[in-house]
Design an enzyme around this catalytic site. Structure first.
Site, PDB file in Angstrom:
ATOM      1  N   GLY A   1       0.740  -1.124   0.340  1.00  8.07           N
ATOM      2  CA  GLY A   1      -0.347   0.149  -0.032  1.00  8.07           C
ATOM      3  C   GLY A   1       0.916   1.289   0.449  1.00  8.07           C
ATOM      4  O   GLY A   1       2.317   1.804  -0.464  1.00  8.07           O
ATOM      5  N   SER A   2       0.805   2.038   0.814  1.00  8.89           N
ATOM      6  CA  SER A   2       1.143   3.644   0.865  1.00  8.89           C
ATOM      7  C   SER A   2       2.412   3.675   1.280  1.00  8.89           C
ATOM      8  O   SER A   2       3.266   4.692   1.239  1.00  8.89           O
ATOM      9  CB  SER A   2      -0.095   4.610   1.724  1.00  8.89           C
ATOM     10  OG  SER A   2      -0.953   4.369   0.418  1.00  8.89           O
ATOM     11  N   THR A   3       3.513   2.575   1.916  1.00  6.08           N
ATOM     12  CA  THR A   3       4.458   2.475   2.473  1.00  6.08           C
ATOM     13  C   THR A   3       5.387   2.318   1.219  1.00  6.08           C
ATOM     14  O   THR A   3       6.589   3.265   1.480  1.00  6.08           O
ATOM     15  CB  THR A   3       4.850   1.712   3.499  1.00  6.08           C
ATOM     16  OG1 THR A   3       4.744   0.488   2.845  1.00  6.08           O
ATOM     17  CG2 THR A   3       3.502   1.635   4.541  1.00  6.08           C
ATOM     18  N   MET A   4       4.342   2.431   0.176  1.00  8.05           N
ATOM     19  CA  MET A   4       5.499   2.339  -1.062  1.00  8.05           C
ATOM     20  C   MET A   4       5.893   3.252  -2.123  1.00  8.05           C
ATOM     21  O   MET A   4       6.785   4.716  -2.690  1.00  8.05           O
ATOM     22  CB  MET A   4       4.822   1.788  -2.001  1.00  8.05           C
ATOM     23  CG  MET A   4       5.486   0.248  -2.094  1.00  8.05           C
ATOM     24  SD  MET A   4       7.026  -0.490  -1.637  1.00  8.05           S
ATOM     25  CE  MET A   4       6.712  -0.381  -0.098  1.00  8.05           C
TER      26      MET A   4
END
Length: 592
Positions: free
Chosen positions: A301-304
């Site tokens: 998810g948005s951790t990328m």
């Protein structure tokens, strides 16, 4: 007539053939003995030697106790304790009519927690056998009780049993051994050869009275080695406590926490929930034995999004002070829609991370060549193992294909379309905090503090890595208050992904948070994954961030890291824009 009869009765006139027959028989016996002697001494001399050795040759084995597993401070995580094994000699039992000692056998069955009829049946089934296990590895107290029963043919043998003082806290990492002390899971399996060692033996000959008369050979034992892990059991206990509480509170399927040292790659904690008791594994489902931190893969998810932003900075299509126009808040790529919840208008790179803008991240991704973007994802280690060498580690799922649509690149930029392990996510955030240097993770303590050349690689510039790290501090300060740690400057990013099912996506979520502290001089990375939380709360900022905060706080205090909250913040939001109206087009020229 009389003379003739007398002549026939004369013993001297016995037929010669009888004499020669006797001589032949004697010669044949003599030759047979000679042949047998020659056969035994020349052709097959080993048989008699073997029989002689069975009567006089003895071997005294010197067993080696399995090595211990300890944490970086010497706290015991796996040790061997002395126990005894009960075995039976059915022949001795039958010869001495020991089965008639009914009360003694009942007492033996009771102490072994076995049915007396089944116990006796095992002995009666093989009355000529000389060895049958009755119970492996019992406590010394039970062994003393059995010894007092004095049942003929019932014997005890000294052994050792593996004991895990930390129980379920470190179970997935340490693993366990089987009844024969062979490593089956985790560190026990990974370093089984070193932990086992080699037993010694003394060969000697004894006389008829049992006295030693000759020592033939002595084999010295090779002592087992102890394994010192990089784990700090104090941090491990904190991480497990917080993770277990969160999994229970949010009724999640499972969860994982990984804590690592940014500068050495040493894993300080790696824990999963639900766990199991390695000292008593009865009725434990096999799937609970796996170390989810290295085996299970999730869409991050948005951790990328920090990786996408960093890639744009590295390529030069954006700068730390660039402004990206995300209006009107949505766009179509190949007939597919990419959008933000609202139209956020013009955003800086930092604001894209703070607001977790899919539109802004997509534009950053499409502003660089496809191959460059994919290369950076591969450089981050999302298709390789992390270097721990732990059994069962997954390399994740990162497609290496030639054709990518713009929509696929867009989804990749915000953490969909790939799947990675918590350990891989930890290594990427380590590289961010370490100025762009990717290091191999290690589960063994690095005593000399040196790093082999092949264990580290620069994948990002120090300048851009520092810029993104400071932007992550703004993410926590302005968007994820539950991730804050009193007294410390913390940076991190939330992630919330929908779990993929056959044919698309289902209804279950994965909540993630990955962060670094202290920002002024990064020391520790903490990654938290909560799998399938139930109820209304399922976002990373609501579910995973509080766990991150408490684990990071405990780790910093355990390691005696000085607070840095009073130091001035140099995040990119305070860098003056040299070109306030600088913007990036809707779709970069490289992926148009």
């Amino acid at each position: 007539m009389k003379k003739k009869a007398a002549k026939n009765n004369n013993p001297l006139n016995t037929a010669p053939w009888r004499y020669y027959l006797v001589l032949a028989v004697v010669a044949l016996i003599y030759l047979s003995l000679m042949a047998r002697t020659a056969y035994i001494q020349i052709i097959e001399p080993e048989m008699l030697k073997k029989q002689g050795d069975l009567r006089s040759l003895r071997v005294a084995a010197n067993t080696v106790q399995r090595g211990s597993i300890v944490d970086r401070n010497g706290a015991e995580l796996a040790i061997s304790v002395p126990v005894e094994t009960v075995w039976a000699d059915p022949k001795i039992i039958m010869d001495n009519n020991a089965l008639a000692m009914t009360k003694h056998w009942q007492a033996l069955a009771d102490v072994l927690d076995q049915d007396i009829n089944k116990l006796i049946a095992r002995v009666v089934k093989s009355p000529s056998k000389r060895f049958i296990y009755l119970e492996r590895k019992i406590s010394p107290a039970m062994a003393n009780y059995i010894k007092e029963l004095k049942i003929p043919g019932i014997h005890l043998r000294k052994e050792s049993k593996r004991f895990y003082p930390t129980g379920e806290i470190s179970a997935h990492l340490i693993g366990f051994t089987n009844v024969d002390d062979k490593g089956i899971e985790g560190i026990e399996r990974m370093y089984d050869e070193l932990l086992t060692g080699t037993g010694g033996a003394k060969r000697f000959r004894k006389d008829a009275k049992g006295r030693k008369i000759e020592i033939i050979s002595v084999e010295e034992p090779e002592q087992a080695q102890d394994i010192t892990l990089s784990i700090d059991q104090r941090i491990q206990a904190i991480a497990y406590k917080e993770l277990k509480g969160a999994v229970q509170a949010f009724k999640a399927t499972s969860g994982t926490v990984v804590v690592a040292n940014i500068h050495t790659g040493e894993i300080l904690a790696m824990t999963n929930s639900p766990s199991y008791n390695p000292n008593n594994r009865r009725n434990t489902a096999i799937h609970r034995f796996r170390n989810r931190a290295i085996t299970d893969i999730y869409e991050p998810g948005s951790t990328m999004k920090p990786l996408t932003a960093l890639t744009a900075l590295e390529f030069g299509s954006a700068k730390a002070n660039s402004i990206i126009n995300t209006s009107p808040g949505w766009m179509r790529l190949g007939g597919r829609r990419v959008s933000d919840p609202i139209n956020r208008g013009k955003l800086s790179v930092e604001e894209i991370l703070v607001t977790s803008s899919n539109m802004g991240t997509t534009k950053l991704a499409l502003s660089v060549p496809k191959d460059y973007l994919l290369t950076k994802f591969f450089d981050a280690g999302f298709a390789d193992d992390t270097g721990t060498n732990l059994v069962g580690e997954s390399a994740g799922m990162m497609h290496d294909r030639s054709r990518w649509s713009q929509f696929e690149l867009a989804t990749l930029s915000w953490g969909a379309g790939l799947a990675i392990t918590p350990a891989q996510l930890t290594r990427f955030y380590m590289a961010l905090g370490n100025g762009g240097i990717k290091r191999r993770l290690t589960i063994v303590k690095n005593s000399d503090k040196t790093t082999a050349p092949g264990d580290q690689e620069r994948i990002f510039s120090a300048k851009n890595s520092l810029a993104i790290t400071h932007m992550l501090e703004a993410v926590v300060d302005e968007h994820v208050p539950k991730a804050k740690v009193d007294g410390y400057r913390v940076g991190g990013k939330t992630g919330t992904s929908i779990k993929a099912v056959a044919g698309g996506y289902g209804n279950d979520y994965v909540a993630l948070f990955a962060g670094i502290a202290p920002i002024s001089n990064p020391e520790i990375v903490v990654v938290v994954v909560i799998n399938e939380p139930s109820g209304d709360l399922y976002h990373g900022g609501e579910v995973a961030a509080p766990v991150f905060s408490r684990v990071m706080k405990g780790a910093l205090r355990v390691l005696n890291v000085a607070p840095d909250a009073q130091k001035s913040r140099t995040a990119s939001k305070h860098i003056k824009l040299t070109h306030p109206e600088q913007t990036i087009a809707l779709v970069g020229e490289h992926n148009a």
